[in-house]
Write an enzyme that holds these catalytic residues in place. Structure first.
Site, PDB file in Angstrom:
ATOM      1  N   GLY A 169     -13.593 -92.063  57.273  1.00 18.46           N
ATOM      2  CA  GLY A 169     -14.453 -93.062  56.670  1.00 18.46           C
ATOM      3  C   GLY A 169     -14.584 -92.863  55.167  1.00 18.46           C
ATOM      4  O   GLY A 169     -13.681 -92.363  54.490  1.00 18.46           O
ATOM      5  N   SER A 170     -15.746 -93.204  54.651  1.00 18.50           N
ATOM      6  CA  SER A 170     -15.951 -93.181  53.204  1.00 18.50           C
ATOM      7  C   SER A 170     -16.055 -91.793  52.613  1.00 18.50           C
ATOM      8  O   SER A 170     -16.123 -91.655  51.379  1.00 18.50           O
ATOM      9  CB  SER A 170     -17.214 -93.974  52.852  1.00 18.50           C
ATOM     10  OG  SER A 170     -17.044 -95.345  53.171  1.00 18.50           O
TER      11      SER A 170
END
Length: 619
Positions: A324-325
């Site tokens: 993810g981020s």
């Protein structure tokens, strides 16, 4: 006519004399045979029969070595050896083994599983070696057998040391456990080293350091009676105990991390970025390793195997998840390194972005968008649109090269068996694995840590530690040092430093790390809530990894999604930001987003940094 002579005395004397001589010759021949046989037995074959006699009277017994102990970095005992009684059988001394086992089942409570386990062990041992049938006998069972000992030749109760893990499930995945050795495992090792024991490390550190922990068996010569019972010990060669392990794990931090996850599924890895020492490693749900030491019963094992939450899986080392981020600081650093963007470069985020020539919309997590953002704001607020554009400008080849410097896509080399590689995709990988070319849309997804990208929590913690040290890399290690209890020799197990990440522009590091600090600060940081009022500076990055793909017009709502389909929550961090002593990665399975991981990390950082006596740095 004269009467015939009835008796001839001379003939009878001669016949008697002849018979006597023949009898004496026969006796002398028999005596000669006996004397020659005695000579053969007593003189010619004396050494052979003396050896056979000694074999009946004197037996060689193998003494199992004490298994090495395992301690945390502060000397807390994590794996110990405790005395217990077990019933052992020497098949060579038993006439009818089936009959003996049948009578023992009447006397003691012996299950079919225990008999099956005994039979498997018997195939790994020789007939003169003792084979355990029952473990951890109670005082009543010991007394009951002792009263009836004479009815069971070849069976004996012995005091042995058995493995115990006093901390239970809190450190199960890192420590692992020992269990009964199998034929295939014995075939891979020196049988002589395992002649006095029936157990071997199965998983975790118990398996990875088996050669050091096991030690070497000793030998004892004993005199026995006709029933095989020991009368006295003639000679002893003591065994060599296994080495003790001192881990880098800090027990208080481990316990804090374990409790911080609560009932959530997930994993936590915390490391010292200066050395690579693993300070805590948690995987939940967990299990009690003590169940496996003497052989787990079928019911308990089935409960673990059939559990949908997979408690036996070490999520920290084997579990793979989209990062993810949490990948965005590294993508941003790559943009600065390759000169694709400057720190002042700005992008307008309207909440949606389209790749040129592709009508498909790529959404930002913030539906209305972030407005005009630079790199600092993009990391602070986790703007997806900024990184969509940046990843396309970089291209997959440069992204793959740069992320590989942070150890992504390959095993970190931690001292455990079975570590997962994760997946750092490339053109070649997709062509080989999917038989398809690489598309620009694939690069867009990689830019926010989605798509084909997979990492383990351990890899994320390792990559975070490289960020924390501005490029210095150390392979993670669970064992700091081993100690030979006989000689006292101490051997370091820490790995040497790896090649540094070659980003020579110190300003680029500082800019990205300052942006990560802003993640935990008001007014815009995505992790500002849990870190409000923290007496130390934290650099971090939130992450949310999708479990399933949304339709173009669908909006994610965690409460309306089935629990197993909710997003994973991730958070990476290091602190203090300028001189970090800890770097960590938290992953909460189906936590619904990063908000499930950020407070977990805060508890861990507080425990490490706010102690009355903070740990000193000992390289």
């Amino acid at each position: 006519m004269a009467r015939a002579r009835i008796k001839d005395e001379w003939v009878e004397v001669r016949l008697f004399t002849t018979r006597t001589i023949m009898a004496m010759i026969g006796v002398l021949l028999l005596i000669g045979l006996i004397v020659s046989r005695l000579y053969f037995l007593q003189v010619t074959r004396q050494s052979h029969f003396a050896t056979l006699s000694d074999d009946n009277r004197v037996r060689i017994q193998t003494i199992a070595p004490n298994r090495g102990l395992i301690f945390d970095r502060n000397g807390l005992l994590l794996a110990e050896n405790v005395p217990s009684y077990q019933l052992e059988i020497v098949p060579e001394q038993v006439g009818d083994l089936d009959d003996l086992l049948g009578r023992l089942r009447i006397l003691l409570d012996i299950s079919d599983e225990e008999l099956e386990r005994f039979d498997k062990l018997r195939r790994t041992k020789r007939s003169f070696q003792p084979i355990p049938l029952l473990y951890n006998l109670s005082e009543n069972e010991v007394s009951l057998f002792a009263v009836n000992r004479q009815d069971f030749p070849g069976a004996e109760i012995q005091a042995r040391l058995t493995r115990r893990y006093p901390q239970g499930d809190v450190l199960a995945h890192a420590l692992g456990y020992i269990g009964n050795i199998t034929e295939s495992e014995l075939a891979e090792r020196d049988p002589a080293r395992y002649s006095g024991t029936s157990q071997i490390g199965k998983v975790g550190l118990e398996r990875a350091y088996e050669d050091l922990l096991h030690g070497y068996p000793g030998i004892r010569q004993v005199e026995t009676n006709a029933q095989g019972r020991v009368l006295r010990v003639l000679e002893t060669e003591p065994p060599q105990p296994g080495n003790d392990l001192y881990l880098s794990i800090d027990w208080k931090l481990q316990e804090t991390a374990f409790n911080a996850l609560g009932d959530q599924r997930g994993a936590i890895v915390a490391v010292d970025p200066r050395t690579g020492e693993v300070l805590a490693m948690v995987s939940k749900p967990s299990y009690d390793p003590n169940l496996f030491v003497d052989g787990i019963d079928r019911k308990s094992y089935a409960a673990l195997i059939d559990n949908y939450d997979r408690p036996l899986l070490n999520r920290a080392v084997v579990g793979t998840y989209p990062p993810g981020s949490t990948l965005k600081p590294m993508i941003g650093l790559a943009g600065l390194y390759y000169g694709v963007v400057a720190s002042t470069h700005k992008t307008l985020c309207k909440g949606i972005w389209r790749l040129e020539g592709n009508p498909r919309p790529y959404r930002d997590w913030k539906r209305e968008g972030h407005g005009v953002v630079d790199l600092d704001a993009a990391i602070t607020e986790s703007c997806d649109v900024y990184f969509y554009e940046l990843s396309v400008e970089l291209g997959i080849d440069r992204i793959n090269e740069f992320l590989s410097w942070f150890g992504l896509g390959r095993a970190t080399g931690i001292d455990l068996v079975g570590e997962a590689d994760g997946l750092l995709p490339s053109r070649e990988w997709k062509r080989r694995a999917r038989r398809m070319p690489w598309f620009p849309g694939d690069t867009v997804n990689i830019g926010i840590g989605q798509g084909f990208m997979l990492t383990t929590p351990l890899q994320l913690a390792h990559a975070t530690s490289i960020l924390a040290t501005r490029g210095e890399a150390h392979a993670p290690r669970l064992v700091r040092e081993t100690i030979d209890p006989a000689s006292g020799e101490v051997t370091s197990q820490l790995a040497p430093a790896e090649p540094a990440v070659d980003v020579r522009n110190e300003w680029a590091w500082e800019h990205v790390i300052k942006s990560m600090e802003h993640v935990t600060q008001p007014p815009r940081g995505t992790a500002r809530g849990p870190y409000f009022g923290a007496p130390y500076d934290t650099a971090g990055k939130t992450g949310t990894a999708q479990v399933y793909t949304l339709a173009e017009d669908e909006e994610y709502d965690a409460e309306e999604v089935a629990e197993r389909l909710r997003d994973h929550g991730l958070f990476i961090a290091f602190a203090p930001a300028m001189e970090p002593t800890i770097a960590l990665a938290v992953m909460v399975e189906n936590g619904g987003g990063a908000s499930s991981a950020t407070p977990v990390a805060r508890k861990i950082l507080d425990e490490w940094l706010l102690r009355p006596d903070p740990p000193e740095y000992t390289p």
